[in-house]
Write a protein that holds these residues in place. Sequence first.
Motif: not given
Length: 246
Positions: A125-135
């Motif tokens: 959130k602080q970076a304003g970006k990201g990707a999370i992948l749940n297997i």
Amino acid sequence: MRLEGKTAIVTGAGSGFGAGIAQAFAREGAAVMVADINAKAAESVASQISGIAQVVDVSDGASVAAMSKAAMDAWGQIDILVNNAGVTHLPTPLEDVSEADFDRVLAVNAKSVYLTAREIVPVMKQAGKGAILNIASTAGVSPRPRLNWYNASKGWMITATKAMAVELAPSGIRVNALNPVAGETPLLKSFMGEDTPEIRAKFLATIPLGRFSTPDDMGNAALYLCSDEASMITGVAMEVDGGRCI
């Protein structure tokens, strides 16, 4: 080099699908933390890809916090999180699964997603970006008998993915899932109960393409969903199953 300049934590990356995902990410330029409860396995994969080995119990809050801190100390950013670590109970009538096995399956497969989110979502959130992948698993879409509570944990994971995706989208964070069919991983024997040619043939007969998911299959799919090529994709639970769920 689709992940050049990006950092990624992959849990359960000491073997199986997790190792395949970690290797694919590293090939495409990412700095990768190979996180696993098995220290030797984590170190082995990390040494192959010039990554960071991290011992973690994903069901333990303090251990997950230490993993996140180690990543931030090393990189100062976390761009990608792959929640891959998972366990199952042996094929058993649902009423005969022990309470200890039930608790372990839900702690590793479900609670871990909450614990990693608690530590890493604020960073993203602080970076304003990201990707999370749940297997997750095809088990969460088309359950097999006698794996009831494992099936339920993966259905939980799919719902969590969609809920996370809706809530985190305004923060620039994408959340997706992969649903593999069983593969040549340490869990295969546990899914089947025992590993014999006859049981394998019966299992494979339910997969139209006629083979198990491989670590490379998972690595390629994860690479796409976690790369900027998938910048418009969130809340998807993509099947990597050779047609099993059709």
